[in-house]
Design a protein around this motif. Structure first.
Motif, PDB file in Angstrom:
ATOM      1  N   MET A   1       0.857  -1.198   0.000  1.00 52.66           N
ATOM      2  CA  MET A   1       0.000   0.000   0.000  1.00 52.66           C
ATOM      3  C   MET A   1       0.891   1.245   0.000  1.00 52.66           C
ATOM      4  N   VAL A   2       0.413   2.290  -0.675  1.00 53.40           N
ATOM      5  CA  VAL A   2       1.164   3.554  -0.673  1.00 53.40           C
ATOM      6  C   VAL A   2       0.213   4.648  -0.223  1.00 53.40           C
ATOM      7  N   ASP A   3       0.611   5.426   0.792  1.00 52.03           N
ATOM      8  CA  ASP A   3      -0.298   6.482   1.246  1.00 52.03           C
ATOM      9  C   ASP A   3       0.001   7.798   0.533  1.00 52.03           C
ATOM     10  N   GLU A   4      -0.788   8.807   0.871  1.00 57.80           N
ATOM     11  CA  GLU A   4      -0.689  10.103   0.183  1.00 57.80           C
ATOM     12  C   GLU A   4       0.691  10.740   0.339  1.00 57.80           C
ATOM     13  N   SER A   5       1.355  10.454   1.468  1.00 61.93           N
ATOM     14  CA  SER A   5       2.664  11.091   1.687  1.00 61.93           C
ATOM     15  C   SER A   5       3.805  10.298   1.046  1.00 61.93           C
ATOM     16  N   GLY A   6       3.456   9.219   0.317  1.00 63.50           N
ATOM     17  CA  GLY A   6       4.501   8.451  -0.374  1.00 63.50           C
ATOM     18  C   GLY A   6       5.134   7.377   0.488  1.00 63.50           C
ATOM     19  N   ILE A   7       4.554   7.108   1.650  1.00 59.67           N
ATOM     20  CA  ILE A   7       5.073   6.006   2.480  1.00 59.67           C
ATOM     21  C   ILE A   7       4.445   4.699   1.979  1.00 59.67           C
ATOM     22  N   ALA A   8       5.291   3.740   1.649  1.00 57.75           N
ATOM     23  CA  ALA A   8       4.812   2.422   1.192  1.00 57.75           C
ATOM     24  C   ALA A   8       4.881   1.440   2.354  1.00 57.75           C
TER      25      ALA A   8
ATOM     26  N   ILE B   1       4.698  -2.438   3.119  1.00 57.86           N
ATOM     27  CA  ILE B   1       4.883  -3.634   2.289  1.00 57.86           C
ATOM     28  C   ILE B   1       4.975  -4.878   3.176  1.00 57.86           C
ATOM     29  N   GLY B   2       4.134  -5.854   2.896  1.00 53.52           N
ATOM     30  CA  GLY B   2       4.173  -7.116   3.624  1.00 53.52           C
ATOM     31  C   GLY B   2       5.513  -7.801   3.395  1.00 53.52           C
ATOM     32  N   ALA B   3       6.018  -8.476   4.435  1.00 53.22           N
ATOM     33  CA  ALA B   3       7.377  -9.025   4.376  1.00 53.22           C
ATOM     34  C   ALA B   3       7.522 -10.179   3.386  1.00 53.22           C
ATOM     35  N   GLY B   4       6.395 -10.688   2.869  1.00 55.73           N
ATOM     36  CA  GLY B   4       6.498 -11.775   1.893  1.00 55.73           C
ATOM     37  C   GLY B   4       6.517 -11.290   0.451  1.00 55.73           C
ATOM     38  N   ALA B   5       6.461  -9.956   0.255  1.00 57.21           N
ATOM     39  CA  ALA B   5       6.410  -9.432  -1.126  1.00 57.21           C
ATOM     40  C   ALA B   5       7.764  -9.594  -1.816  1.00 57.21           C
ATOM     41  N   ARG B   6       7.698  -9.761  -3.120  1.00 60.03           N
ATOM     42  CA  ARG B   6       8.923  -9.841  -3.939  1.00 60.03           C
ATOM     43  C   ARG B   6       9.076  -8.562  -4.754  1.00 60.03           C
ATOM     44  N   LEU B   7      10.319  -8.330  -5.226  1.00 57.83           N
ATOM     45  CA  LEU B   7      10.618  -7.033  -5.838  1.00 57.83           C
ATOM     46  C   LEU B   7       9.780  -6.718  -7.077  1.00 57.83           C
TER      47      LEU B   7
ATOM     48  N   ALA C   1       3.716  -2.158  -8.215  1.00 56.91           N
ATOM     49  CA  ALA C   1       2.700  -1.436  -7.428  1.00 56.91           C
ATOM     50  C   ALA C   1       3.127   0.021  -7.213  1.00 56.91           C
ATOM     51  N   LEU C   2       4.400   0.253  -6.973  1.00 56.72           N
ATOM     52  CA  LEU C   2       4.865   1.625  -6.757  1.00 56.72           C
ATOM     53  C   LEU C   2       4.804   2.413  -8.066  1.00 56.72           C
ATOM     54  N   HIS C   3       5.106   1.745  -9.178  1.00 57.21           N
ATOM     55  CA  HIS C   3       5.057   2.388 -10.499  1.00 57.21           C
ATOM     56  C   HIS C   3       3.664   2.968 -10.766  1.00 57.21           C
ATOM     57  N   GLU C   4       2.621   2.228 -10.338  1.00 51.34           N
ATOM     58  CA  GLU C   4       1.233   2.701 -10.517  1.00 51.34           C
ATOM     59  C   GLU C   4       1.022   4.068  -9.870  1.00 51.34           C
ATOM     60  N   ARG C   5       1.797   4.335  -8.822  1.00 51.40           N
ATOM     61  CA  ARG C   5       1.659   5.614  -8.099  1.00 51.40           C
ATOM     62  C   ARG C   5       2.748   6.601  -8.483  1.00 51.40           C
ATOM     63  N   GLY C   6       3.544   6.258  -9.505  1.00 50.15           N
ATOM     64  CA  GLY C   6       4.637   7.142  -9.923  1.00 50.15           C
ATOM     65  C   GLY C   6       5.780   7.176  -8.924  1.00 50.15           C
TER      66      GLY C   6
ATOM     67  N   LEU D   1       7.125  -3.849   6.410  1.00 47.47           N
ATOM     68  CA  LEU D   1       8.183  -2.837   6.292  1.00 47.47           C
ATOM     69  C   LEU D   1       7.561  -1.560   5.729  1.00 47.47           C
ATOM     70  N   ARG D   2       8.010  -0.410   6.241  1.00 44.87           N
ATOM     71  CA  ARG D   2       7.508   0.868   5.720  1.00 44.87           C
ATOM     72  C   ARG D   2       8.669   1.668   5.138  1.00 44.87           C
ATOM     73  N   PHE D   3       8.472   2.154   3.927  1.00 47.36           N
ATOM     74  CA  PHE D   3       9.547   2.860   3.210  1.00 47.36           C
ATOM     75  C   PHE D   3       9.109   4.260   2.805  1.00 47.36           C
ATOM     76  N   ALA D   4      10.057   5.189   2.862  1.00 49.56           N
ATOM     77  CA  ALA D   4       9.855   6.506   2.241  1.00 49.56           C
ATOM     78  C   ALA D   4      10.226   6.341   0.771  1.00 49.56           C
ATOM     79  N   THR D   5       9.213   6.374  -0.104  1.00 53.41           N
ATOM     80  CA  THR D   5       9.478   6.160  -1.531  1.00 53.41           C
ATOM     81  C   THR D   5      10.028   7.437  -2.162  1.00 53.41           C
ATOM     82  N   VAL D   6      10.511   7.311  -3.387  1.00 54.37           N
ATOM     83  CA  VAL D   6      11.003   8.472  -4.149  1.00 54.37           C
ATOM     84  C   VAL D   6      10.234   8.493  -5.475  1.00 54.37           C
ATOM     85  N   PRO D   7      10.177   9.656  -6.146  1.00 58.53           N
ATOM     86  CA  PRO D   7       9.514   9.678  -7.453  1.00 58.53           C
ATOM     87  C   PRO D   7      10.223   8.712  -8.411  1.00 58.53           C
ATOM     88  N   GLU D   8       9.445   7.951  -9.178  1.00 54.43           N
ATOM     89  CA  GLU D   8      10.094   7.014 -10.106  1.00 54.43           C
ATOM     90  C   GLU D   8      10.673   7.793 -11.295  1.00 54.43           C
TER      91      GLU D   8
END
Ligand SMILES: Cc1cc2nc3c(=O)[nH]c(=O)nc-3n(C[C@H](O)[C@H](O)[C@H](O)COP(=O)(O)OP(=O)(O)OC[C@H]3O[C@@H](n4cnc5c(N)ncnc54)[C@H](O)[C@@H]3O)c2cc1C
Length: 393
Positions: free
Chosen positions: A61-68, A70-76, A82-87, A164-171
């Motif tokens: 999941m990605v919130d409005e502030s760009g924090i993703a 991610i469940g620990a079982g996800a693969r890259l 999923a992040l690409h969908e949100r830019g 895990l929660r990540f501060a994403t960056v613009p793709e």
């Protein structure tokens, strides 16, 4: 890479399942080993151990502030998609099937890393089930020692991470770079040049079967990218024979390198970090030994990787110029011979995500100056060593 078919595998779909898996392990006195993407280079689960498979916990999941989150079982692959969908994106590794948890816990080196740092440098929080079955949230403000330790210690040391929660960056849209030559001299020029390139340019080098391949990406303007690459080929004294493809979304670029940078599935890999250029003699010896499936791979460090202090996260290798891998068929003595030849000029430091059972002092190699603090965290969160494996803290 490990045959885990003979072990009990508990498939976890929730935090409650993970707690139950730990209850079961404690009740039966068996070791429990979490599994994310299943890409660990070594087998960490004893024959009577239990694998806690987290692949059912792969929500992104990605919130409005760009924090993703991610469940620990996800693969890259799904994470990037999923992040690409949100830019958005994160600086992470290259294999689509690599697990986000294993990658992040050991650091996370990738094609955007010289610009944005390790994957673990973008981590802002994590949920962990500890050996006593407590569920803790950690971040810069809560359980700060655990949060520090999770960023680079390597997988499976302190508990089972569930989220895990990540501060994403613009793709970014990137220039895709690839060039192949037969001139081994490029290896020396690359070492002097690639780790000092501007952060937006990441080019790695692979040498196999008489071919030297430069590959990577640039987020710099195309003209600047081309100028830098021309400077490199001029210094190396080779023809400018580099293919630059413009405007490729970052999340789409890695699969295009599957031929020049193949997954190490059937090869044995040893590696080390280097803070200086190899001597001509050592480089020559390494190159002369190549042939068949033997491969040398140089990954550029520097840039944002090295702008974090060694003691700020558990990942201790912040002054390195490049990572060198020697890969070959299992049983090929060249892998050890080449590692020993290069090691004489190496930093003695090894990436925790490339575990190597042949190391003399693994704790020093993986954790360097952070060893004592990591050992203290281990003692405080897992005093009974429920999480244990060869080379664990
Ligand atoms: C094909 C391939 C490509 C790779 N590409 C890159 C790359 O581009 N960049 C890079 O930096 N590295 C790369 N690696 C190395 C990779 O980072 C490590 O192998 C990493 O440990 C894999 O994590 P995983 O979740 O897939 O593996 P797993 O085997 O599932 O886990 C690895 C370790 O982490 C532990 N672990 C897993 N999940 C959890 C959890 N939820 N909580 C606590 N511990 C856990 C496991 O017990 C194990 O000790 C690559 C490896 C392969 C095989």
């Amino acid at each position: 890479m490990i045959d885990q078919t003979s072990r009990d595998v508990l498939r976890c779909h929730s935090v409650a399942d993970v707690v139950q898996a730990l209850d079961y392990a404690a009740a039966t006195g068996r070791r429990v080993v979490p599994r994310g993407g299943g890409h660990c280079f070594v087998d960490r689960c004893p024959a009577d151990g239990i694998v806690a498979d987290l692949s059912g916990m792969d929500r992104i999941m990605v919130d409005e502030s760009g924090i993703a989150t991610i469940g620990a079982g996800a693969r890259l692959g799904p994470v990037y998609a999923a992040l690409h969908e949100r830019g958005r994106t994160i600086p992470a590794g290259c294999g689509d099937t690599v697990g986000i948890a294993g990658l992040t816990l050991g650091g996370g080196i990738g094609l955007l890393g010289r610009q944005y740092g390790l994957t673990c440098d973008r981590l802002v929080g994590a949920q962990v089930v500890l050996a006593d079955r407590s569920v803790v949230e950690c971040s810069e403000h809560r359980e700060t020692d655990l949060f520090w330790a999770l960023r680079g210690v390597g997988g499976g040391q302190f508990g089972i991470v569930t989220e895990l929660r990540f501060a994403t960056v613009p793709e970014p849209s990137v220039c895709r770079i690839e060039g192949t030559w037969t001139d081994g001299n490029l290896v020396q020029t690359w070492q002097d040049w690639a780790p000092d390139a501007p952060d937006g340019l990441t080019v790695n080098l692979a040498v196999q079967a008489g071919r030297v391949t430069l590959f990577g990406i640039s987020t710099l303007p195309p003209t600047e990218t081309e100028g830098l690459l021309r400077e490199f080929t001029a210094r190396a004294g080779v023809l400018y024979a580099i293919d630059i493809r413009l405007d490729v979304p970052y999340s789409m670029v890695k699969p295009t390198f599957s031929v020049v940078d193949p997954a190490p599935e059937t090869r044995r890999v040893r590696s080390e970090f280097f803070a200086r250029t190899l001597s001509e003699r050592t480089a020559g010896e390494l190159l002369r030994g190549l042939g068949g499936n033997r491969r040398l791979a140089f990954t550029a460090m520097g840039g944002a990787y090295n702008r974090v202090a060694e003691e700020d996260t558990a990942f201790a290798h912040r002054g390195e110029r490049y990572l060198l891998e020697q890969a070959g068929d299992p049983g090929d003595p060249w892998v050890d011979e080449a590692w020993t030849v290069a090691h004489a000029e190496g930093s003695g430091r090894v990436y925790p995500n490339f575990p190597d059972l042949a190391l003399d002092d693994p704790s020093r190699a993986y954790h360097a100056g952070n060893r004592a603090r990591l050992a203290a965290v281990k003692k405080s969160v897992d005093p009974q060593r429920l999480f244990d494996f060869p080379q664990a803290l």
